[in-house]
Design a protein around this motif. Structure first.
Motif, PDB file in Angstrom:
ATOM      1  N   GLU A   1       4.870  31.341 -22.859  1.00 39.56           N
ATOM      2  CA  GLU A   1       5.472  32.570 -22.347  1.00 39.56           C
ATOM      3  C   GLU A   1       6.626  33.034 -23.224  1.00 39.56           C
ATOM      4  N   ARG A   2       7.496  32.113 -23.604  1.00 40.77           N
ATOM      5  CA  ARG A   2       8.659  32.482 -24.424  1.00 40.77           C
ATOM      6  C   ARG A   2       8.264  32.853 -25.845  1.00 40.77           C
TER       7      ARG A   2
ATOM      8  N   LYS B   1      -2.343  34.010 -20.981  1.00 41.15           N
ATOM      9  CA  LYS B   1      -2.357  33.053 -19.866  1.00 41.15           C
ATOM     10  C   LYS B   1      -3.512  32.063 -20.028  1.00 41.15           C
TER      11      LYS B   1
ATOM     12  N   SER C   1       5.750  36.372 -25.241  1.00 45.57           N
ATOM     13  CA  SER C   1       6.024  37.429 -24.266  1.00 45.57           C
ATOM     14  C   SER C   1       6.338  38.749 -24.959  1.00 45.57           C
TER      15      SER C   1
ATOM     16  N   ALA D   1       4.993  30.900 -13.568  1.00 46.68           N
ATOM     17  CA  ALA D   1       5.164  31.276 -14.975  1.00 46.68           C
ATOM     18  C   ALA D   1       4.239  32.437 -15.276  1.00 46.68           C
ATOM     19  N   MET D   2       4.589  33.231 -16.271  1.00 45.14           N
ATOM     20  CA  MET D   2       3.749  34.345 -16.715  1.00 45.14           C
ATOM     21  C   MET D   2       3.368  35.257 -15.548  1.00 45.14           C
TER      22      MET D   2
END
Length: 306
Positions: A62-63, A168, A66, A30-31
């Motif tokens: 993340e969603r 993060k 982002s 992820a990320m």
């Protein structure tokens, strides 16, 4: 605030756990980073559920934040063309953190500087931006140009914000909070080298953590022990440009829109939370050749590699 939809859990493929001598490890991506949960338990179902909870939290952050998604909170703010945007409580807390970081750092830590990624691409090549490109970008940077009042943000013309400097690390803290709600098992969450533990290991001992050698990516420069809290590392082991024998760090100074001069190859910092450790390690890098002096003056536990 964007949240995970009911179908999100179904989208996360079931992954077999790797059994360890003292528990399990659950890995995912992820990320743009390798991520893992280490949990000390004999209960495989608990380990699987904990791993999924950590992964879902990483995907949610993340969603939601982002810079690459038009439907994220950041995407909507950046597309506002200067119009005021009211944000949810979680985003408000993060922007408040960014505002404090900007003030405490004297403008070195600036969430409007992410726009520099348009001209600086740290891929190991020699593609250094031109002087004209750099000058043109400077006018778009400066958190002081934005208006942030009572949960409402309005960016200046052509400005953007970017939570890449702490997103993060924030996700690690959110994952730890999720784990503490579901288990008392000893856990370590590691997202791309930024990590935090729930407390001591199940036998009361410290966790042993390897620190990558920034001069030899893949090798270990040493090991640290951590009983509680977080460790983060900022450095340019993998992200840099090299031209005419000059190495350009990916740590960019907002005021100049240029890479910081003569920073350590890496700075590792211990702090109670991952977002705090990440801010301090990045700020130390932004002090360049004075990084060690800054850390010593502030009484911060840190390890630098030159």
């Amino acid at each position: 605030m964007a949240t995970a939809s009911p179908s999100t859990e179904m989208e996360v493929a079931t992954r077999p756990l790797e059994r360890l001598e003292d528990g399990f490890v659950y890995r995912f991506a992820a990320m743009h980073s390798p991520c893992e949960l280490r949990i000390e338990t004999d209960d495989s179902r608990l380990a699987e559920n904990a791993g999924r909870a950590v992964e879902l939290e990483a995907l949610r952050i993340e969603r939601t934040y982002s810079r690459y998604r038009d439907d994220s909170v950041i995407g909507c703010i950046n597309a506002s063309a200067g119009r005021p945007v009211r944000v949810d409580n979680e985003t408000r807390a993060l922007i408040d953190f960014a505002d404090r970081a900007w003030r405490l750092s004297g403008g070195r830590f600036d969430i409007t500087s992410g726009v520099l990624r348009r001209i600086w691409r740290f891929d190991g090549s020699d593609n250094v931006p031109t002087r004209d490109q750099i000058i043109a970008m400077r006018s778009r940077i400066g958190w002081g140009k934005a208006r942030w009042t009572d949960g409402e943000i309005a960016l200046a013309e052509r400005q953007e914000i970017d939570f890449g400097g702490f997103g993060k690390e924030y996700a690690v803290d959110c994952a730890i909070n999720a784990l503490r709600r579901m288990t008392r098992a000893a856990c370590l969450v590691n997202f791309g080298g930024d990590l935090r533990v729930t407390g001591p290991r199940s036998d009361g001992q410290r966790w042993r953590v390897g620190i990558e050698d920034a001069t030899q990516p893949g090798d270990m420069a040493g090991r640290l022990e951590i009983l509680d809290g977080a460790l983060t590392t900022s450095g340019d082991a993998r992200r840099f440009l090299l031209k005419n024998g000059v190495r350009y760090s990916h740590i960019l100074v907002p005021r100049t829109a240029m890479p910081v001069k003569d920073p350590p190859r890496s700075v590792t910092v211990a702090a109670p939370t991952c977002i705090e450790a990440g801010f301090i390690s990045t700020l130390a890098m932004l002090h360049g050749r004075k990084a060690e002096k800054f850390l010593k003056q502030e009484g911060i536990r840190a390890w630098c590699v030159r």
